[in-house]
Scaffold this motif. Structure first.
Motif, PDB file in Angstrom:
ATOM      1  N   ALA A 262      -7.192   0.305   9.206  1.00 32.27           N
ATOM      2  CA  ALA A 262      -6.260  -0.760   9.573  1.00 32.27           C
ATOM      3  C   ALA A 262      -6.127  -1.808   8.480  1.00 32.27           C
ATOM      4  O   ALA A 262      -5.184  -2.591   8.487  1.00 32.27           O
ATOM      5  CB  ALA A 262      -6.716  -1.432  10.871  1.00 32.27           C
ATOM      6  N   LYS A 263      -7.060  -1.841   7.538  1.00 31.39           N
ATOM      7  CA  LYS A 263      -7.017  -2.811   6.447  1.00 31.39           C
ATOM      8  C   LYS A 263      -6.524  -2.203   5.143  1.00 31.39           C
ATOM      9  O   LYS A 263      -6.570  -2.852   4.103  1.00 31.39           O
ATOM     10  CB  LYS A 263      -8.409  -3.418   6.224  1.00 31.39           C
ATOM     11  N   TRP A 264      -6.044  -0.970   5.202  1.00 33.63           N
ATOM     12  CA  TRP A 264      -5.544  -0.329   3.996  1.00 33.63           C
ATOM     13  C   TRP A 264      -4.268  -1.001   3.507  1.00 33.63           C
ATOM     14  O   TRP A 264      -3.376  -1.306   4.305  1.00 33.63           O
ATOM     15  CB  TRP A 264      -5.258   1.147   4.259  1.00 33.63           C
ATOM     16  N   PRO A 265      -4.128  -1.226   2.190  1.00 36.92           N
ATOM     17  CA  PRO A 265      -2.853  -1.723   1.655  1.00 36.92           C
ATOM     18  C   PRO A 265      -1.826  -0.602   1.569  1.00 36.92           C
ATOM     19  O   PRO A 265      -2.142   0.580   1.739  1.00 36.92           O
ATOM     20  CB  PRO A 265      -3.236  -2.245   0.267  1.00 36.92           C
ATOM     21  N   LEU A 266      -0.603  -0.997   1.271  1.00 36.42           N
ATOM     22  CA  LEU A 266       0.491  -0.028   1.271  1.00 36.42           C
ATOM     23  C   LEU A 266       0.303   1.045   0.206  1.00 36.42           C
ATOM     24  O   LEU A 266       0.647   2.214   0.433  1.00 36.42           O
ATOM     25  CB  LEU A 266       1.819  -0.764   1.047  1.00 36.42           C
ATOM     26  N   GLN A 267      -0.229   0.697  -0.945  1.00 35.41           N
ATOM     27  CA  GLN A 267      -0.382   1.685  -2.009  1.00 35.41           C
ATOM     28  C   GLN A 267      -1.374   2.778  -1.640  1.00 35.41           C
ATOM     29  O   GLN A 267      -1.204   3.938  -2.036  1.00 35.41           O
ATOM     30  CB  GLN A 267      -0.824   0.991  -3.303  1.00 35.41           C
ATOM     31  N   LEU A 268      -2.395   2.439  -0.871  1.00 39.47           N
ATOM     32  CA  LEU A 268      -3.350   3.457  -0.442  1.00 39.47           C
ATOM     33  C   LEU A 268      -2.721   4.370   0.610  1.00 39.47           C
ATOM     34  O   LEU A 268      -2.971   5.581   0.626  1.00 39.47           O
ATOM     35  CB  LEU A 268      -4.610   2.793   0.110  1.00 39.47           C
ATOM     36  N   VAL A 269      -1.898   3.799   1.497  1.00 43.71           N
ATOM     37  CA  VAL A 269      -1.154   4.619   2.446  1.00 43.71           C
ATOM     38  C   VAL A 269      -0.198   5.541   1.704  1.00 43.71           C
ATOM     39  O   VAL A 269      -0.054   6.722   2.023  1.00 43.71           O
ATOM     40  CB  VAL A 269      -0.397   3.724   3.447  1.00 43.71           C
ATOM     41  N   LEU A 270       0.462   5.002   0.677  1.00 46.31           N
ATOM     42  CA  LEU A 270       1.385   5.805  -0.115  1.00 46.31           C
ATOM     43  C   LEU A 270       0.647   6.949  -0.802  1.00 46.31           C
ATOM     44  O   LEU A 270       1.120   8.089  -0.821  1.00 46.31           O
ATOM     45  CB  LEU A 270       2.062   4.915  -1.163  1.00 46.31           C
ATOM     46  N   ARG A 271      -0.518   6.666  -1.346  1.00 47.41           N
ATOM     47  CA  ARG A 271      -1.291   7.705  -2.024  1.00 47.41           C
ATOM     48  C   ARG A 271      -1.755   8.771  -1.050  1.00 47.41           C
ATOM     49  O   ARG A 271      -1.665   9.977  -1.338  1.00 47.41           O
ATOM     50  CB  ARG A 271      -2.498   7.078  -2.720  1.00 47.41           C
ATOM     51  N   SER A 272      -2.249   8.365   0.116  1.00 49.80           N
ATOM     52  CA  SER A 272      -2.820   9.327   1.057  1.00 49.80           C
ATOM     53  C   SER A 272      -1.749  10.138   1.770  1.00 49.80           C
ATOM     54  O   SER A 272      -1.901  11.347   1.942  1.00 49.80           O
ATOM     55  CB  SER A 272      -3.684   8.590   2.094  1.00 49.80           C
TER      56      SER A 272
END
Length: 334
Positions: A262-272
């Protein structure tokens, strides 16, 4: 005296009428600007039609190479799933358009939460990093400041030698910042390169202006706020942009220090989600909320990518004009 006048008259006879008149009466004519004339150095050749055409062709190819991938990503994000299947992947020709992908990713799921996290981290981190860098650079730009040279030497050492990943992780862990937003802000709060850029710019300010302010009774804080910062808007704006882009694009610190999805930034969501193609937990069903609905797959991935690019594209044009003055000029004067 008469001989001198005859010599001047004889020399003036070989000059144009307006130039000769000014030569005889002791005045200089104003330089005449010819309409459409181009003044070139003697070593610069006049461009040929073939050269101009070749330059235009190269420029067009470069612009096309930059805009075509962006056009493809944006168009695919607005396309339906059937359109991407028909195109065999990324869509290059507009067909059936829809905003369903953006509606789904902005409907309160993982991507929306990650976007808010990235905006908050970027805003807070940029303010803190810029403030600390300005204060450090101003202190290091004053020759009479306490421990001026040793501190500057420490800053220079950090540009060439780093502690490494494991000592940094142990430091963040010992400070109790694991799984905290501060772990994404504080480790990158100061860049020695940016501090040196600001220091070089501050040192280029005329010392007499600062001395006059001190004579009038101004202290260091007032000099920094009323004189130095208004004269250094270009450099500060460029450094703030550097920090902002760095915080917005950062994802590695989130991999190391953030365990809560829930604390992931957008770039980590984009990467995953986009690059690795994995499903992110947190929606209650084991799948990401953006993976449900009429539009799935490639349009959703491209929509997330566009959402990660747009903020930088909106901010960059307002700061780009400061780059030459803020970075190159400051570095040269330093």
């Amino acid at each position: 005296m008469s001989g001198t006048s005859q010599e001047i008259t004889a020399e003036a006879s070989f000059l144009p009428a307006d130039v000769a008149r000014h030569e005889t009466d002791g005045t200089r004519p104003a330089p005449r600007r010819r309409r459409g004339s181009k003044h070139r150095p003697v070593w610069e050749e006049r461009p040929t039609p073939f050269g101009l055409a070749l330059k235009g062709l190269v420029l067009a190819v470069v612009v096309l190479a930059i805009l075509f991938p962006l056009w493809t990503v944006v168009l695919t994000s607005f396309s339906t799933q059937a359109e991407t299947i028909r195109a065999g992947g990324l869509v290059t020709v507009p067909g059936e358009l829809t905003i369903s992908a953006y509606t789904q990713i902005l409907s309160g799921g993982v991507v929306t939460r990650a976007t808010l996290v990235s905006i908050g981290i970027t805003a807070v981190g940029t303010v803190i990093a810029t403030t600390v860098s300005v204060l450090a650079a101003y202190g290091l730009s004053r020759p009479g400041s306490v421990l001026h040279r040793p501190i500057l030497f420490v800053f220079l050492i950090t540009m060439f030698f780093g502690a490494g990943l494991i000592p940094t992780y142990l430091l963040v862990s010992s400070l109790g910042l694991i799984n905290s937003y501060w772990a994404l802000i504080l480790p990158g709060a100061v860049s020695a390169f940016n501090v040196l850029i600001l220091r070089s710019f501050f040192m280029g300010i005329d010392q007499s202006i600062l001395d006059a302010a001190r004579i009038d009774g101004a202290g260091d804080w007032r000099i920094l706020g009323r004189i130095v910062l208004p004269m250094s808007k270009a450099a500060v704006a460029v450094v703030a942009l550097f920090y902002g882009v760095g915080y917005w694009n950062a994802f590695f610190n989130a991999i190391l220090y953030i365990n809560d999805n829930a604390k992931w930034p957008l770039q980590l969501v984009l990467r995953s989600y986009v690059l690795q193609g994995v499903s992110l937990p947190g929606s209650g069903t084991g799948q990401v909320d953006v993976a449900t609905g009429a539009v799935t797959g490639l349009p959703i991935q491209m929509a997330v990518m566009v959402l990660a690019i747009v903020p930088i594209l909106l901010v960059y044009p307002f700061v780009q004009r400061h780059f030459t003055k803020g970075v190159i000029f400051g570095a040269i004067k330093g």
